[in-house]
Design a protein around this motif. Structure first.
Motif, short mmCIF file in Angstrom:
data_model
loop_
_atom_site.label_atom_id
_atom_site.label_comp_id
_atom_site.label_asym_id
_atom_site.label_seq_id
_atom_site.Cartn_x
_atom_site.Cartn_y
_atom_site.Cartn_z
N ASP A 13 1.19 -1.08 -0.27
CA ASP A 13 0.43 -0.33 -0.02
C ASP A 13 0.85 0.98 0.11
O ASP A 13 1.38 1.41 0.65
N GLU A 14 0.77 2.04 -0.81
CA GLU A 14 1.67 3.43 -1.18
C GLU A 14 1.24 4.25 0.15
O GLU A 14 2.02 5.17 0.13
N ASP A 15 -0.10 3.88 0.32
CA ASP A 15 -0.51 5.36 1.28
C ASP A 15 -0.39 4.69 2.39
O ASP A 15 -0.74 5.45 3.69
N TYR A 16 0.52 3.18 2.83
CA TYR A 16 0.82 3.39 4.83
C TYR A 16 1.90 3.79 5.02
O TYR A 16 2.70 4.11 4.47
N TYR A 56 4.89 8.14 7.54
CA TYR A 56 4.93 9.25 6.61
C TYR A 56 4.83 7.71 5.80
O TYR A 56 4.77 6.20 6.11
N SER A 57 4.30 7.64 4.35
CA SER A 57 4.39 6.40 3.30
C SER A 57 5.05 6.89 2.29
O SER A 57 5.68 7.66 2.08
N HIS A 59 4.25 7.25 -0.68
CA HIS A 59 4.30 8.29 -1.65
C HIS A 59 3.85 9.61 -0.51
O HIS A 59 5.16 10.24 -2.08
N GLN A 60 4.58 9.57 0.09
CA GLN A 60 4.85 11.01 0.62
C GLN A 60 6.26 10.84 0.57
O GLN A 60 6.31 12.25 0.40
#
Length: 120
Positions: A13-16, A56-57, A59-60
């Motif tokens: 998951d890129e946003d985890y 932070y993920s 993506h971030q």
């Protein structure tokens, strides 16, 4: 197969929010202060752990890395963050556009012959 709510289920998951401030700074080769500064100008909003620590993920982290590149090239932080925000919005719009094209079964406006017909 890992359960969806288990930590192992979040690995792709890129946003985890998997990265602590220290780990994120280490991975990117930046200071925690730079991470906080990017958050202050609202490029990213880190999630908080139950203990209140920033997380932070991936993506971030990519957005922060891009900000660092622009700042290193002489772009003021606020301007760099605005550029990145617009780039991110454009990428999302392109992704949604492509998804809609796939759903409609064509490649988009170019497939609509009546738009390209000469007026009568």
């Amino acid at each position: 197969m890992p359960a969806e709510n288990s930590p192992a289920g979040n690995l792709d998951d890129e946003d985890y929010p998997a990265y602590t401030v220290g780990r994120a700074a280490d991975v990117l080769g930046i200071t925690p202060a730079f991470l906080r500064a990017v958050g202050e100008v609202e490029l990213i909003t880190p999630r908080r752990s139950e203990g209140g620590h920033r997380r932070y993920s991936r993506h971030q982290l990519r957005l922060v890395a891009r900000a660092r590149e622009l700042v290193d090239q002489g772009t003021p932080l606020e301007a760099a963050c605005r550029i990145i925000s617009l780039e991110d919005q454009l990428e999302e719009a392109r992704r949604l556009n492509e998804e809609m094209r796939r759903r409609l079964g064509g490649s988009g406006v170019g497939d609509n012959r009546e738009l390209h017909s000469p007026p009568e």
